[in-house]
Each structure stands twice: as structure tokens, then as C-alpha cells.
Design a protein around this motif. Structure first.
Motif, mmCIF file in Angstrom:
data_model
loop_
_atom_site.group_PDB
_atom_site.id
_atom_site.type_symbol
_atom_site.label_atom_id
_atom_site.label_comp_id
_atom_site.label_asym_id
_atom_site.label_seq_id
_atom_site.Cartn_x
_atom_site.Cartn_y
_atom_site.Cartn_z
ATOM 1 N N ASN A 111 15.142 2.359 -2.330
ATOM 2 C CA ASN A 111 14.334 2.376 -3.312
ATOM 3 C C ASN A 111 14.642 2.651 -4.510
ATOM 4 O O ASN A 111 14.410 2.346 -5.476
ATOM 5 C CB ASN A 111 13.051 3.218 -2.980
ATOM 6 C CG ASN A 111 12.114 2.812 -1.894
ATOM 7 O OD1 ASN A 111 12.324 1.451 -1.341
ATOM 8 N ND2 ASN A 111 10.968 3.553 -1.407
ATOM 9 N N ALA A 118 7.135 1.052 -3.160
ATOM 10 C CA ALA A 118 6.177 1.952 -2.404
ATOM 11 C C ALA A 118 7.121 2.945 -1.587
ATOM 12 O O ALA A 118 8.159 2.642 -1.112
ATOM 13 C CB ALA A 118 5.433 1.154 -1.390
ATOM 14 N N TYR A 164 8.142 -5.002 3.244
ATOM 15 C CA TYR A 164 6.968 -4.180 2.493
ATOM 16 C C TYR A 164 5.541 -5.245 2.800
ATOM 17 O O TYR A 164 5.668 -6.271 2.345
ATOM 18 C CB TYR A 164 6.888 -3.946 0.924
ATOM 19 C CG TYR A 164 7.909 -2.952 0.686
ATOM 20 C CD1 TYR A 164 9.147 -3.101 0.357
ATOM 21 C CD2 TYR A 164 7.333 -1.425 0.654
ATOM 22 C CE1 TYR A 164 9.847 -2.225 0.100
ATOM 23 C CE2 TYR A 164 8.454 -0.582 0.087
ATOM 24 C CZ TYR A 164 9.617 -0.996 -0.058
ATOM 25 O OH TYR A 164 10.790 -0.155 -0.410
ATOM 26 N N ASP A 192 1.798 -2.316 0.650
ATOM 27 C CA ASP A 192 2.655 -1.265 0.040
ATOM 28 C C ASP A 192 3.109 -0.191 1.357
ATOM 29 O O ASP A 192 3.247 0.709 1.138
ATOM 30 C CB ASP A 192 1.542 -0.484 -0.925
ATOM 31 C CG ASP A 192 1.237 -1.238 -2.027
ATOM 32 O OD1 ASP A 192 2.065 -1.991 -2.390
ATOM 33 O OD2 ASP A 192 0.146 -1.308 -2.491
ATOM 34 N N GLU A 193 3.215 -0.785 2.608
ATOM 35 C CA GLU A 193 3.664 0.206 3.545
ATOM 36 C C GLU A 193 4.939 -0.366 3.874
ATOM 37 O O GLU A 193 5.408 -1.578 4.070
ATOM 38 C CB GLU A 193 2.608 0.037 4.724
ATOM 39 C CG GLU A 193 3.145 1.008 5.791
ATOM 40 C CD GLU A 193 2.087 1.000 7.018
ATOM 41 O OE1 GLU A 193 2.558 1.880 7.974
ATOM 42 O OE2 GLU A 193 1.347 0.446 6.751
#
Length: 298
Positions: free
Chosen positions: A201, A212, A286, A289-290
Motif C-alpha cells: 500500500n 484500502a 481489492y 475496499d477489502e
């Protein structure tokens, strides 16, 4: 402490504020002087990875073996056992920070109060700070007095212990006598996967994308309709941080690949796949958003 490698010893002044910017400065003494005069040296010291010494390795493993059934029922297979010995002068402060291990802190001598904050709550440790840590930055966290009310103060007497969850922010204030503590720690597949996702990320964020965050323990994975089941990769003991030779070069290669992928696939797409880079884990998916599937750099 004098027999351990320099990288396995850390010590500094003890009269520090709760919040500091980066690593604190030296106390002007050797580690031996610091420990021998801990009652008067106004210092804090830690001996890291004490399992390098056979007698301490035996102690660490004996303690963890007693707890293994309970540990593995809660966190999965116990990986990378490590031990840390902390000693600190009266009223010394360990500034606000987090750590990547599952940690049980055992108080051996003296007293202290650990103030612990909820792990995974961005009010106490923003996602960007998690990411910078796993990319090689410091573990110290930005502090503001407005945060204090969200913490839980846990007083420790000799013979008592406290569990510190992975990446749970905390600071410690010593009592009026010298303190000696032992941390017995381990990693889990989840803790390594979380570290890898944070690292990834951080690289994605450099491209202007807002990813996310990974979910807190236990991670919940699901599959998109029609997609094959996947299993997590075997974790790397060094996670995906910038703490091993060649990390900067690998991060540069990863960024170049990420940029090429982003050009071919819109950033707002439901799925974002990182290109395959030999020797590294590469894909994070993703949906809603998970994080569905992440792997750790190897």
C-alpha cells in the motif's frame, strides 16, 4: 549486553517526552555502563534477540512452549520466536510507538505503567505511518495530548504480564525504582501478511492511489464469483520492509511495475493487480475496499 552485536543493543536517555520525532539520542555511555548504573544513569536500554545466547534461547522457548497451545489457537502457527530484555531507570519513559510482533511483556523487577491504544485505529496510528514503518521508517509515532483519553493504562508489578497486540500503539512510564522486563514475542502468518499489505500500500500510495488498509486480525478472505480459491503465500521472515540488503532496488522495480500496471488499468477499477516481479509477491486484489488476497515479499 556487551557480548551482543551492536545491532542487538539499543539504549538512550530515559527523561524523554511521550512523543518524539525519530530515534532518541545517545545517553553518552556504553551499554555496559548504562546497565550497571541503571539506578542512576537516567536511561532506557533493550537487549534484542536474546535467543542468540543459548541460555536465553532455552528460557524463551521454555516460556513459549508452555503457552503454545493457547497461542496457536488464537494466532495460528507460532513463527519467529524472539526475546527482548528491557531495563530502565526510575521514572524513565518509553515514547509512543508500535511493534510488529505479538508480544507478552513480563515484569520481573520494579513497576511500570503501559498505556496501550487500540490496534488498527487510524486515530492513533494513521495508515501512512504503518506504511512508512514497513518501508523502513521509524516505529515511533506522532503524539498529541488529545490522544491520551483513548488509552488504557495498565499498571505492572513484578510477576505480572500484559499482552500487546501486533502494531498496538503504546507508551511506557517506569515507576520510582529501576525496572527489568522480559518480552517474549512471536510472529504469525497474519502479522507477516499484514506487513506485506502495508508495504504494498505504501508503494501504491506513491503513485497517487489511496489504497484500502488490510483488515485487522483475523483477516477475512472471500472469493469473487467464479474465481479459484487462493491460499496465502508462505511468509517471509523479513516481511516486506526496507530492512534487508537490496530493498531499495526492489522497491524501485516494484514502483516501476506498479506505474505500468496503473497506466494499463484505471486506478478506480475494482481489482488492482501488480505485475509479477521475480522473487517477490506481486498481487493484491481489492473488491468493495477489502483486501481479498495479499502475499508477502520474499
Amino acid at each position: 549486553g556487551e557480548d551482543l552485536p551492536a545491532a542487538s543493543v539499543e539504549y538512550n536517555r530515559g527523561d524523554l517526552p511521550i512523543g518524539i520525532d525519530g530515534k532518541p539520542g545517545s545517553n553518552g555511555m556504553t551499554i555496559g555502563e548504562t546497565i550497571r548504573h541503571i539506578a542512576t544513569s537516567n536511561s532506557w536500554a533493550v537487549l534484542k534477540n536474546i535467543e542468540q545466547v543459548p541460555a536465553y534461547e532455552a528460557l524463551l522457548m521454555a516460556l513459549l512452549e508452555e503457552l503454545r497451545p493457547s497461542i496457536e489457537a488464537a494466532t495460528g502457527k507460532m513463527l519467529t520466536p524472539q526475546g527482548f530484555i528491557f531495563t530502565s531507570s526510575p521514572n524513565a519513559v518509553t515514547p509512543y510507538h508500535f511493534d510488529p510482533e505479538h508480544n507478552i511483556l513480563l515484569q520481573v523487577k520494579g513497576t511500570k505503567v503501559m498505556t496501550q491504544f487500540p490496534a488498527g485505529d487510524t486515530r492513533y496510528a494513521p495508515d501512512t505511518v504503518h506504511e512508512s514503518y514497513h518501508l523502513g521508517g521509524p516505529r515511533e509515532l506522532p503524539w498529541d495530548e488529545s490522544l491520551r483519553s483513548g488509552g488504557l493504562a495498565i499498571a505492572l508489578e513484578p510477576g505480572e504480564a500484559v499482552y500487546v497486540p501486533v502494531m498496538a500503539p503504546h507508551f511506557v512510564r517506569n515507576g520510582s525504582e529501576p525496572s527489568l522486563s522480559l518480552s517474549i514475542t512471536w510472529r504469525s502468518e497474519w502479522s507477516y501478511a499484514e506487513a506485506g499489505a502495508r508495504c504494498f500500500n505504501g508503494l501504491v500510495r506513491k503513485l497517487g492511489i489511496t489504497p484500502a488498509p488490510p483488515r485487522r486480525w483475523p483477516a477475512r478472505r472471500r472469493r469473487t464469483p467464479g474465481s479459484p480459491a487462493t491460499s496465502p503465500a508462505a511468509p517471509s521472515r523479513k516481511g516486506c520492509s526496507g530492512r534487508w540488503p537490496g530493498a531499495s532496488r526492489n522497491a524501485g522495480i516494484a514502483l516501476a511495475a506498479l506505474r505500468r500496471s496503473a497506466e494499463r488499468r484505471p486506478a478506480e477499477a475494482a481489482e488492482f493487480w501488480r505485475e509479477l516481479i521475480p522473487g517477490q509477491m506481486v498481487a493484491v486484489e481489492y473488491v468493495d475496499d477489502e483486501v481479498l488476497h495479499e502475499r508477502v515479499c520474499v
